[in-house]
Design an enzyme around this catalytic site. Structure first.
Site, PDB file in Angstrom:
ATOM      1  N   LEU A 161      31.589  30.317  -4.761  1.00 29.27           N
ATOM      2  CA  LEU A 161      30.198  29.858  -4.686  1.00 29.27           C
ATOM      3  C   LEU A 161      29.854  28.999  -5.903  1.00 29.27           C
ATOM      4  O   LEU A 161      29.140  27.995  -5.787  1.00 29.27           O
ATOM      5  CB  LEU A 161      29.238  31.053  -4.615  1.00 29.27           C
ATOM      6  CG  LEU A 161      29.141  31.810  -3.296  1.00 29.27           C
ATOM      7  CD1 LEU A 161      28.059  32.876  -3.384  1.00 29.27           C
ATOM      8  CD2 LEU A 161      28.841  30.869  -2.133  1.00 29.27           C
ATOM      9  N   LEU A 164      31.167  25.474  -5.513  1.00 32.35           N
ATOM     10  CA  LEU A 164      30.313  24.754  -4.564  1.00 32.35           C
ATOM     11  C   LEU A 164      28.999  24.357  -5.222  1.00 32.35           C
ATOM     12  O   LEU A 164      28.556  23.197  -5.140  1.00 32.35           O
ATOM     13  CB  LEU A 164      30.054  25.665  -3.354  1.00 32.35           C
ATOM     14  CG  LEU A 164      29.217  25.073  -2.219  1.00 32.35           C
ATOM     15  CD1 LEU A 164      30.025  24.013  -1.482  1.00 32.35           C
ATOM     16  CD2 LEU A 164      28.778  26.166  -1.241  1.00 32.35           C
ATOM     17  N   HIS A 165      28.385  25.308  -5.915  1.00 31.48           N
ATOM     18  CA  HIS A 165      27.079  25.119  -6.538  1.00 31.48           C
ATOM     19  C   HIS A 165      27.121  24.016  -7.594  1.00 31.48           C
ATOM     20  O   HIS A 165      26.276  23.111  -7.605  1.00 31.48           O
ATOM     21  CB  HIS A 165      26.665  26.461  -7.160  1.00 31.48           C
ATOM     22  CG  HIS A 165      25.347  26.446  -7.856  1.00 31.48           C
ATOM     23  ND1 HIS A 165      24.151  26.329  -7.184  1.00 31.48           N
ATOM     24  CD2 HIS A 165      25.012  26.545  -9.178  1.00 31.48           C
ATOM     25  CE1 HIS A 165      23.152  26.361  -8.054  1.00 31.48           C
ATOM     26  NE2 HIS A 165      23.644  26.488  -9.275  1.00 31.48           N
ATOM     27  N   VAL A 166      28.118  24.077  -8.465  1.00 27.81           N
ATOM     28  CA  VAL A 166      28.209  23.093  -9.545  1.00 27.81           C
ATOM     29  C   VAL A 166      28.535  21.708  -8.967  1.00 27.81           C
ATOM     30  O   VAL A 166      27.953  20.700  -9.374  1.00 27.81           O
ATOM     31  CB  VAL A 166      29.274  23.522 -10.589  1.00 27.81           C
ATOM     32  CG1 VAL A 166      29.515  22.406 -11.599  1.00 27.81           C
ATOM     33  CG2 VAL A 166      28.821  24.789 -11.298  1.00 27.81           C
ATOM     34  N   GLY A 169      25.427  20.358  -7.206  1.00 33.07           N
ATOM     35  CA  GLY A 169      24.312  20.167  -8.129  1.00 33.07           C
ATOM     36  C   GLY A 169      24.543  19.063  -9.139  1.00 33.07           C
ATOM     37  O   GLY A 169      23.606  18.635  -9.815  1.00 33.07           O
TER      38      GLY A 169
END
Lengths: 204, 287
Positions: A161, A164-166, A169
């Site tokens: 996760l 994916l998030h970094v 973003g």
């Protein structure tokens, strides 16, 4: 000329985000050190093996509290509505950057909302299993071995996760990360990624 | 003279999975053999263990048992357990020499994340190296015999080291040396196995039809073996009937670790591939 800006995250939201984010990265690195002998050297970041072993659960406690505050701050925006379900149906267009085929998202798109619920679920798993591993003498060894398995599984999911998030973003959607730095995003960014939210904001 | 301290496995290293047997072999492989039927309960072995290993003395108290301490500790590596069991109309002491069994496949070593904190020698001894211990206590839950004990002061784990400093120079462990009835014997493991077979036969002739050798295969055999008169009542001796070196959750953890390292790498590469395929999505700058 400078573009008009919208406030996306308040100071409190930003602080909580970074407390959770930074503690999670440290926890992930030390956890990897304890799981992979070839990465044991990562414990050096916290002052060596024994120090890392002592600090990992303590930092975990800060992470757990941060995650709880995060849950309280964000939860009311995170319930999926009908447009969100349409958004999920069009997720492959979202991934392909086919912007005109993606139903407009509100302040958070359905992917972000699911991310939130998954993160909260993993958080509960982390804290519950981590607490048992922190105080091993209180519990039977058979249970502890299962806890180690679950703790690792949660960390693996959390690590995926995080990637994916970094990625989303930062490099994938330029302008997003600023929302977590000074809290502001451009109206153009908001119209592109969160049209229903930017609409609400403009009407006000 | 063959190297008595050739290393077999080191915790959190490749040798934990593939033992270093092929590099050096031919050295002696030792085992203790404990004949419960010969134990007179003098506890001389407990004293010898404390003395040789210079372990702190702990205050004991009478808790209604022949046993000296209630449990093992980081300063008590050997405890003669006196389990009281009724067999027929008779009370029996099911004595167990409770100390590290020095497994051929040591669960503690497999569970340990700190490189070098647990070392297994080719001679069969499994030793803890407190200098490298990080105090996580994974070995405690990894041990199928509940032997390692955490020391709250030193924040490390300790257990019987088979008097490795004696074995190294050709001496027997202190408990063996001191035992007045030869209930604890010491020698080459194959010799001890042959001796155990004879002892079991003798016991069976004397009417202990379930007499048995305890050298459990689930941990690859041990380097402290027991001959027990009542082989059908292992739980009464506090001996697990089917100990395993890597219980299912830890086996699962090892699989998940291997899969996980690839998954994380795959995650990063997927993000990179996505970026190369569709690039960034920026808002139009004109608004």
């Amino acid at each position: 000329m400078s573009q008009p800006l919208l406030l996306r995250f308040t100071f409190l939201h930003r602080v909580v985000h970074w407390v959770v984010g930074m503690t999670f990265v440290v926890l992930l690195l030390t956890g990897l050190a304890f799981s992979y002998p070839s990465l044991f050297w990562l414990t050096t970041l916290l002052g060596g093996g024994p120090a890392a072993r002592v600090l990992h659960p303590q930092i975990g406690a800060v992470f757990g509290v941060g995650l709880l505050v995060m849950f309280v701050l964000w939860v009311r925006d995170m319930f999926l509505d009908a447009p969100d379900r349409q958004w999920l149906g069009a997720i492959k267009h979202y991934a392909a950057h086919e912007h005109d085929k993606v139903p407009p998202a509100g302040k958070y798109n359905a992917g972000q909302k699911l991310f939130f619920w998954l993160q909260s679920l993993l958080g509960v798993l982390f804290v519950a299993t981590g607490l048992l591993l922190w105080f091993p003498e209180s519990f039977g060894s058979g249970l502890l071995n299962t806890m180690r398995l679950l703790h690792f599984a949660a960390a693996l999911a959390g690590g995926l996760l995080l990637i994916l998030h970094v990625y989303l973003g930062t490099v994938a959607y330029p302008g997003t990360a600023r929302g977590m730095i000074d809290g502001k995003v451009t109206t153009a960014w908001a119209r592109l990624h969160h049209p229903r939210w930017s609409g609400e904001r403009v009407e006000r | 003279m063959p190297d008595t301290l050739a290393i077999k496995r080191i915790s959190a290293s490749p040798s934990a999975l593939i033992p270093l047997e092929s590099l050096r072999s031919g050295g002696p492989v030792y085992s203790k053999l404990v004949d419960i039927s010969k134990c007179i309960g003098c506890k001389g072995c407990e004293v010898a263990c404390k003395e040789w290993n210079d372990l702190k003395v702990e205050q004991t108290s009478n808790f209604g048992s022949m046993q000296s301490h209630k449990d093992l500790s980081s300063n008590t590596w050997l405890l003669m357990r006196f389990n009281e069991v009724e067999i027929g109309d008779d009370l029996s002491w099911m004595i167990k020499k409770d100390a590290c069994l020095h497994c051929e496949e040591p669960g503690c070593l497999f569970a340990c994340p700190a490189p070098g904190a647990i070392v297994q020698y080719q001679n069969g001894i499994v030793d803890f190296n407190q200098d490298q211990c990080i105090g996580c206590q994974n070995c405690v839950s990894g041990c199928p015999f509940d032997i390692p004990r955490f020391d709250k002061e030193t924040k490390t784990v300790a257990k019987c080291n088979m008097c490795i400093d004696r074995v190294e120079v050709g001496l027997e462990p202190a408990c063996v040396k001191t035992c007045p009835t030869n209930a604890i014997q010491w020698g080459i493991k194959d010799d001890m196995l042959a001796l155990a077979e004879k002892k079991v036969e003798t016991m069976k002739r004397r009417g202990y039809e379930h007499a048995a050798l305890y050298n459990p295969g689930g941990v690859g055999g041990t380097h402290m073996m027991y001959v027990v008169p009542h082989g059908d009542r292992l739980e009464d001796y506090s001996l697990p009937a089917h100990p395993v070196a890597s219980p299912a959750p830890l086996g699962g953890l090892n699989v998940l670790r291997r899969v996980g390292s690839y998954l994380l790498g795959f995650g990063v590469l997927s993000a990179l591939a996505h970026f190369l395929a569709v690039g960034p999505m920026s808002p139009e700058e004109d608004s």
